[in-house]
Design a protein around this motif. Structure first.
Motif, short mmCIF file in Angstrom:
data_model
loop_
_atom_site.label_atom_id
_atom_site.label_comp_id
_atom_site.label_asym_id
_atom_site.label_seq_id
_atom_site.Cartn_x
_atom_site.Cartn_y
_atom_site.Cartn_z
N ASP A 184 0.82 -1.22 0.00
CA ASP A 184 0.00 0.00 0.00
C ASP A 184 0.85 1.27 0.00
N GLY A 185 2.17 1.11 -0.05
CA GLY A 185 3.07 2.27 -0.11
C GLY A 185 3.60 2.73 1.24
N ASN A 186 3.02 2.24 2.31
CA ASN A 186 3.49 2.61 3.64
C ASN A 186 4.77 1.86 3.99
N LYS A 187 5.64 2.52 4.75
CA LYS A 187 6.90 1.92 5.15
C LYS A 187 6.81 1.42 6.59
N GLN A 188 7.47 0.28 6.81
CA GLN A 188 7.46 -0.32 8.14
C GLN A 188 8.89 -0.63 8.55
N VAL A 189 9.23 -0.36 9.80
CA VAL A 189 10.57 -0.66 10.31
C VAL A 189 10.72 -2.17 10.45
N ARG A 190 11.72 -2.71 9.76
CA ARG A 190 11.93 -4.16 9.79
C ARG A 190 13.01 -4.54 10.81
N PHE A 191 13.98 -3.65 11.00
CA PHE A 191 15.07 -3.97 11.91
C PHE A 191 15.66 -2.69 12.48
N VAL A 192 16.00 -2.72 13.78
CA VAL A 192 16.62 -1.56 14.44
C VAL A 192 18.07 -1.89 14.75
N PRO A 193 19.03 -1.31 14.03
CA PRO A 193 20.45 -1.58 14.27
C PRO A 193 20.93 -1.00 15.60
N THR A 194 22.19 -1.22 15.89
CA THR A 194 22.82 -0.70 17.10
C THR A 194 22.74 0.83 17.11
N PRO A 195 22.36 1.44 18.23
CA PRO A 195 22.29 2.91 18.30
C PRO A 195 23.63 3.56 17.99
N ALA A 196 23.58 4.76 17.48
CA ALA A 196 24.80 5.47 17.07
C ALA A 196 25.80 5.62 18.21
N TYR A 197 25.32 5.89 19.42
CA TYR A 197 26.24 6.15 20.53
C TYR A 197 26.99 4.89 20.97
N GLU A 198 26.53 3.68 20.53
CA GLU A 198 27.18 2.44 20.91
C GLU A 198 28.08 1.87 19.81
N VAL A 199 28.07 2.48 18.63
CA VAL A 199 28.75 1.91 17.48
C VAL A 199 30.26 1.78 17.71
N GLN A 200 30.90 2.80 18.24
CA GLN A 200 32.35 2.75 18.44
C GLN A 200 32.75 1.57 19.33
N ASP A 201 32.06 1.40 20.45
CA ASP A 201 32.36 0.29 21.34
C ASP A 201 32.06 -1.06 20.68
N ALA A 202 30.95 -1.12 19.96
CA ALA A 202 30.56 -2.38 19.31
C ALA A 202 31.58 -2.79 18.25
N MET A 203 32.05 -1.84 17.46
CA MET A 203 33.03 -2.15 16.42
C MET A 203 34.37 -2.56 17.02
N ASN A 204 34.77 -1.91 18.10
CA ASN A 204 35.99 -2.32 18.79
C ASN A 204 35.88 -3.75 19.29
N GLU A 205 34.74 -4.06 19.92
CA GLU A 205 34.54 -5.40 20.46
C GLU A 205 34.51 -6.44 19.35
N LEU A 206 33.83 -6.13 18.25
CA LEU A 206 33.74 -7.06 17.12
C LEU A 206 35.13 -7.39 16.57
N CYS A 207 35.93 -6.38 16.31
CA CYS A 207 37.26 -6.59 15.74
C CYS A 207 38.18 -7.31 16.73
N ASN A 208 38.12 -6.91 17.99
CA ASN A 208 38.97 -7.54 19.00
C ASN A 208 38.65 -9.02 19.16
N ARG A 209 37.37 -9.34 19.26
CA ARG A 209 36.98 -10.74 19.44
C ARG A 209 37.31 -11.58 18.21
N TYR A 210 37.09 -11.01 17.02
CA TYR A 210 37.43 -11.75 15.80
C TYR A 210 38.92 -12.08 15.76
N ASN A 211 39.75 -11.09 16.02
CA ASN A 211 41.20 -11.31 15.97
C ASN A 211 41.65 -12.32 17.02
N GLU A 212 41.02 -12.30 18.18
CA GLU A 212 41.35 -13.28 19.23
C GLU A 212 41.01 -14.69 18.78
N GLU A 213 39.82 -14.85 18.20
CA GLU A 213 39.38 -16.18 17.77
C GLU A 213 40.22 -16.71 16.61
#
Length: 377
Positions: free
Chosen positions: A159-188
């Motif tokens: 019908d043309g209306n838009k619906q939110v399908r997914f809510v990503p990580t909030p902007a204020y948490e992105v820096q910490d999340a990306m640090n954690e992602l890269c650190n954990r990947y490199n460790e593994e």
């Protein structure tokens, strides 16, 4: 070009548990079979690297164009193969935003192919990928920086209306999340206790859920996929466009991402759906490589025979682009000349005109005529 001058600081203890699922859950027999198949194909590809380096040069040129076209096309950025080839060869300059972004993707892609061994998996390098992706864009933007505002994945209803399908990580948490992602990947990766392909799939899935940029998240995720695969010895994506296969199966890609990202907000998500799709993607890439490598090295057969055999092994519509992709060592002129011969010999039949033209093998072509129109069944 890529430096590690600035490290991002994590000011608080991370709340995320990336990669924990891979340690807490077992691997299904289906996944084991996929991994075994991929490893078998990887061994065959390694032999081509040693014995047939000239084959890889041919495939590399075609893959560079296909990857640039398809990765942008997934985001509805349309640039023709002919234009991308001209941009790569520096015969023309980009004339619009789509071409500027395509050229940026090609540049980062080339950097990864040439320097992947020297690019650490760290947030600062991911930021530089993003910056260089938009390096040719004349209009300014938040390039090379994490998103400043929250973003949402939406879908448009009938019908043309838009619906939110997914809510990503909030902007204020992105820096910490990306640090954690890269650190954990490199460790593994360093521990060598989990299959690298499973770690790569998890990394890309988490990156897409964090959705750290205002724009370009999908393209950066595909560039990171290539980087991580190259670094772990899966260099097949240099010679076969994994992006093109993703474009062809993007409905499955989005469904797998949707199924896995449920409950992302409370970290109870199940990334196995995305992992399964990723392993399918890698398997298809290796399958395509082996078929094309064999075609390129099959010098005993004439080009006419190779093109005729292509039709013998395919049911339904075939375009010139299909043949060129499968037989990259045969020029477009030779393909066109051979198609005319096959038409005259009544081996195949042509439908459509110019860029909409396609061909069907006569023996497998049943026609249904209705009101003057021809339908292939």
């Amino acid at each position: 070009m890529y430096n590690d001058a600035i490290e991002l600081n994590t000011m608080q203890k991370p709340k995320w548990h990336f990669f924990d699922r891979l340690r807490s859950s077992g691997v299904s027999q289906k996944t084991v079979k996929k991994l075994n198949f991929i490893h078998e194909c990887k061994g065959k590809q390694d032999l081509f690297v040693i014995d047939k380096p000239e084959v890889l040069k041919t495939l590399l040129r075609v893959a560079m164009i296909n990857s640039t076209v398809s990765s942008n096309a997934i985001e509805n950025i349309v640039v023709s193969e002919k234009k991308v080839k001209a941009l790569i060869e520096k015969r023309v300059k980009p004339k619009n935003r789509d071409e500027e972004e395509a050229l940026g993707y090609k540049d980062v892609l080339h950097t990864i192919h040439e320097s992947y061994e020297h690019i650490p998996v760290k947030p600062n390098y991911i930021l530089q990928f993003h910056r260089d992706l938009f390096a040719h864009v004349k209009v300014g933007g938040n390039y090379g920086k994490w998103k400043m505002e929250d973003n949402y994945i939406t879908e448009e209803k009938p019908d043309g209306n838009k619906q939110v399908r997914f809510v990503p990580t909030p902007a204020y948490e992105v820096q910490d999340a990306m640090n954690e992602l890269c650190n954990r990947y490199n460790e593994e990766i360093k521990k060598q206790e989990i299959e690298p392909l499973l770690l790569i799939a998890e990394f890309i899935f988490v990156f897409l859920c964090i959705h750290p940029f205002d724009d370009g998240n999908g393209r950066v995720s595909r560039l990171l996929t290539l980087l991580l695969m190259h670094q772990n010895g899966y260099t097949v994506a240099k010679y076969i466009s994994i992006e093109k296969i993703t474009e062809r199966t993007k409905k499955d890609y989005y469904q797998a991402l949707y199924d896995s990202s449920k409950y992302w907000d409370n970290q109870k998500y199940d990334s196995s759906y995305f992992t399964s799709y990723f392993l399918f993607l890698v398997s298809e890439t290796y399958n395509s490589f082996l078929k094309k490598a064999i075609n390129v090295t099959n010098v005993k057969k004439s080009k006419y025979q190779l093109i005729k055999e292509y039709f013998d092994n395919h049911i339904g519509k075939v375009t010139k682009s299909d043949i060129k992709e499968s037989l990259p060592n045969i020029s477009e002129t030779t393909i066109e000349r051979t198609l005319k011969i096959l038409i005259n010999k009544k081996v195949i039949e042509k439908f459509g005109d110019r860029k909409f033209a396609y061909y069907v093998k006569k023996s497998s072509c049943r026609l249904n005529r209705h009101r003057g129109k021809i339908y292939i069944l």
